[in-house]
Design a protein around this motif. Sequence first.
Motif, PDB file in Angstrom:
ATOM      1  N   GLU A   1       5.494 -39.152 -12.342  1.00  0.00           N
ATOM      2  CA  GLU A   1       5.160 -40.039 -11.216  1.00  0.00           C
ATOM      3  C   GLU A   1       6.405 -40.702 -10.660  1.00  0.00           C
ATOM      4  O   GLU A   1       6.572 -40.854  -9.446  1.00  0.00           O
ATOM      5  N   LYS A   2       7.308 -41.067 -11.561  1.00  0.00           N
ATOM      6  CA  LYS A   2       8.553 -41.715 -11.131  1.00  0.00           C
ATOM      7  C   LYS A   2       9.398 -40.744 -10.307  1.00  0.00           C
ATOM      8  O   LYS A   2       9.946 -41.114  -9.272  1.00  0.00           O
ATOM      9  N   VAL A   3       9.502 -39.502 -10.792  1.00  0.00           N
ATOM     10  CA  VAL A   3      10.266 -38.498 -10.073  1.00  0.00           C
ATOM     11  C   VAL A   3       9.633 -38.219  -8.711  1.00  0.00           C
ATOM     12  O   VAL A   3      10.319 -38.139  -7.686  1.00  0.00           O
ATOM     13  N   ASN A   4       8.321 -38.093  -8.697  1.00  0.00           N
ATOM     14  CA  ASN A   4       7.610 -37.790  -7.467  1.00  0.00           C
ATOM     15  C   ASN A   4       7.731 -38.956  -6.490  1.00  0.00           C
ATOM     16  O   ASN A   4       7.910 -38.768  -5.274  1.00  0.00           O
ATOM     17  N   GLY A   5       7.666 -40.177  -7.027  1.00  0.00           N
ATOM     18  CA  GLY A   5       7.761 -41.344  -6.161  1.00  0.00           C
ATOM     19  C   GLY A   5       9.136 -41.507  -5.559  1.00  0.00           C
ATOM     20  O   GLY A   5       9.288 -42.035  -4.454  1.00  0.00           O
ATOM     21  N   GLY A   6      10.158 -40.992  -6.292  1.00  0.00           N
ATOM     22  CA  GLY A   6      11.518 -41.120  -5.774  1.00  0.00           C
ATOM     23  C   GLY A   6      11.940 -39.962  -4.916  1.00  0.00           C
ATOM     24  O   GLY A   6      13.052 -39.942  -4.390  1.00  0.00           O
TER      25      GLY A   6
ATOM     26  N   ARG B   1       3.010 -31.758 -14.797  1.00  0.00           N
ATOM     27  CA  ARG B   1       2.283 -32.844 -14.122  1.00  0.00           C
ATOM     28  C   ARG B   1       0.804 -32.633 -14.404  1.00  0.00           C
ATOM     29  O   ARG B   1       0.147 -31.789 -13.809  1.00  0.00           O
TER      30      ARG B   1
ATOM     31  N   ALA C   1       4.095 -40.570 -16.659  1.00  0.00           N
ATOM     32  CA  ALA C   1       4.848 -41.659 -16.028  1.00  0.00           C
ATOM     33  C   ALA C   1       6.174 -41.154 -15.472  1.00  0.00           C
ATOM     34  O   ALA C   1       6.589 -41.545 -14.377  1.00  0.00           O
ATOM     35  N   ARG C   2       6.842 -40.285 -16.229  1.00  0.00           N
ATOM     36  CA  ARG C   2       8.107 -39.728 -15.742  1.00  0.00           C
ATOM     37  C   ARG C   2       7.883 -38.873 -14.503  1.00  0.00           C
ATOM     38  O   ARG C   2       8.669 -38.933 -13.540  1.00  0.00           O
TER      39      ARG C   2
END
Length: 220
Positions: free
Chosen positions: A214-219, A10, A211-212
């Motif tokens: 952020e997606k993992v963190n957001g989910g 990250r 981006a990946r």
Amino acid sequence: MTITITAFERSPDGGKGLARDTRVRWALEEVGQPYDVRLVSFQAMKEPAHLAIHPFGQIPTYEEGDLRLFESGAIVFHIAERHAGLLPEDADARARAITWMFAALNTVEAPILELVIAKFVEGDKPWTQERLPLVAERIRTRLRQLSARLGDADWLDSAFSAGDLMMVSVLLRLKPSGMLAEFPSLAAYVARGEARPAYQRAYAAQAAVAARAEKVNGGA
């Protein structure tokens, strides 16, 4: 032998191309060499396995067979020496390109990193507000000197080289500060570097990782 580099799992810059693995990605893209990326967390960077490659616990690193390298400048230099495309064939021009690599890292980047430290590491210290203008002026001095040398040329020494790759990479760190816009010739110089297809591929690769993450963190 497959080339493997390390990058932030990250990135602190959120995928804006400021992390030093972008320089190495860019160099590999310029010379047309495929590579794998091993993502490391901040915790993993301090563990023995990573410290065995990078004794200071940072990124990027470079592995190819038994060869292990650290420091982005040293890695880009190695890539440029081993593969055609980043260093001129003429011996004198080659020496000048290498000189610009050192100038980017030792002369231009040093005060820029001071600004980063003053803002984000020492921002809560009582001396910060007095220090910031002094650091900014040191940066502007270097930018005035560099702008005068570049003049209206496209690149630092005729054709694009590893010297330009390193210098553009260093100057990109100034974009968030707005200082680069004070020097139109340097802003245009950086834009030419960013427009190169190899840089675009390197940037996109780093941005995809962010981006990946952020997606993992957001989910989560």
